[in-house]
Scaffold this active site. Structure first.
Site: not given
Ligand code: AKB
Length: 310
Positions: A10, A12, A141
């Site tokens: 679901l 993007q 991340y």
């Molecule tokens: C984010 O902005 O975290 C993502 C990516 C670039 O992995 N769109």
């Protein structure tokens, strides 16, 4: 790919990819999944499973029940949200991937795991960032993405799991909004240009990042997953790129279509420092050489298409 399970359907990328896969592989062969089940075209147009990837047995049971040969694993938390909730990001991003890889090892399944420009950091060469270079990201991340790339390589070399991945730039689309990312401005700007004729950007005007329009990203996933395994020299994960742009340049392109469009800036220091630690542009020659990657949309073409479709 014959029978495909998509996690994070679901989101993007997931919502656009599921619909494309269903058109190309048959609706019944694409099992969409996510942690909740609203009624929309993804849940209604083919099989759908409620799946929380942080539970290993759920991933295993869903893959086994549908006898899938491929998992496209998109469930995860993006960069800006991961800075707010770093432990939850680790739990979801790393736990989810590990469960997918273990399921793939046990059931002999092929895996797509997305990486990102976030897998690079402040010590990475900024221009035309090479495929193989210093990574050392400075965000949770990014750490998840590098660890994920290494984990996917490990499962390939140690267990023979056919793992493949792409380092996505910021993705622009009109189907479903992104959430919690640093590149989200590149979607918001188009919606607000149409609705309000103005946009207040949370990144500075000259923050240069790689971007890609969704149709190119979806084609890249399918092309990579369909390529002969022997041709893949990198696997986890290939640099891909379509355009290297700043908010100011995007605003100027929109202005060509909406002359009254105005833009100002209110910098979000967290997202700005994340963006500043990422490359300005990636060298995607390995993807071009190994499996013929080529993007169709540049800034001009993407802007026209976005404004026509929103
Ligand atoms: C984010 O902005 O975290 C993502 C990516 C670039 O992995 N769109």
């Amino acid at each position: 790919m014959e029978k495909i399970l998509v996690t994070g359907s679901l989101g993007q990328v997931g919502s656009a990819l599921v619909m494309k896969l269903r058109r190309e592989y048959g609706a019944e062969n694409v099992i969409a999944s996510d942690i909740y089940q609203p009624g929309n075209e993804v849940t209604e147009s083919g099989p759908f499973e409620v799946l929380d990837v942080t539970f290993e047995h759920k991933v295993y049971e869903t893959a086994k029940k549908h006898q899938v040969d491929t998992i496209i694993h998109l469930a995860g938390m993006l960069s800006a949200m991961a800075e707010i909730k770093p432990l939850m990001a680790w739990h979801l991003n790393m736990g989810g991937l590990l469960h997918v890889l273990e399921t793939a090892r046990e059931l002999g399944i092929k895996v797509f795991a997305p990486s990102s420009i976030a897998a690079f950091g402040p010590h990475t060469p900024k221009e035309k960032t090479p495929q193989l270079t210093v990574q050392r990201p400075a965000t949770m991340y990014g750490i998840n993405k590098v660890t994920g790339e290494l984990l996917c390589d490990y499962y390939f070399y140690k267990y023979g799991v056919d793992t493949r991945g792409l380092r996505f730039p910021g993705l622009v689309s009109y189907e479903a909004p992104p959430g919690g990312g640093t590149t989200d401005y590149a979607v918001e700007i188009y919606y607000e240009a149409i609705w309000k004729k103005s946009y207040t950007c949370f990144l500075g005007p000259r923050t240069r990042l790689d971007m890609m329009y969704m149709p190119d990203a979806l084609n890249a996933v399918i092309q990579l997953m369909e390529e002969d395994s022997e041709k893949l020299t990198c696997r986890n994960a290939y640099n891909i790129s379509a355009m290297s742009v700043t908010p100011e340049e995007m605003g100027q392109e929109i202005k060509k279509h909406i002359p009254s469009f105005v833009m100002d800036y209110k910098i979000d220091t967290v997202r700005q420092s994340i963006a500043d630690s990422w490359p300005n542009s990636l060298d995607d020659s390995a993807a071009r050489m190994d499996w013929g990657f080529s993007a169709e949309f540049d800034l001009e073409k993407m802007t026209k298409d976005m404004l026509e479709n929103i």
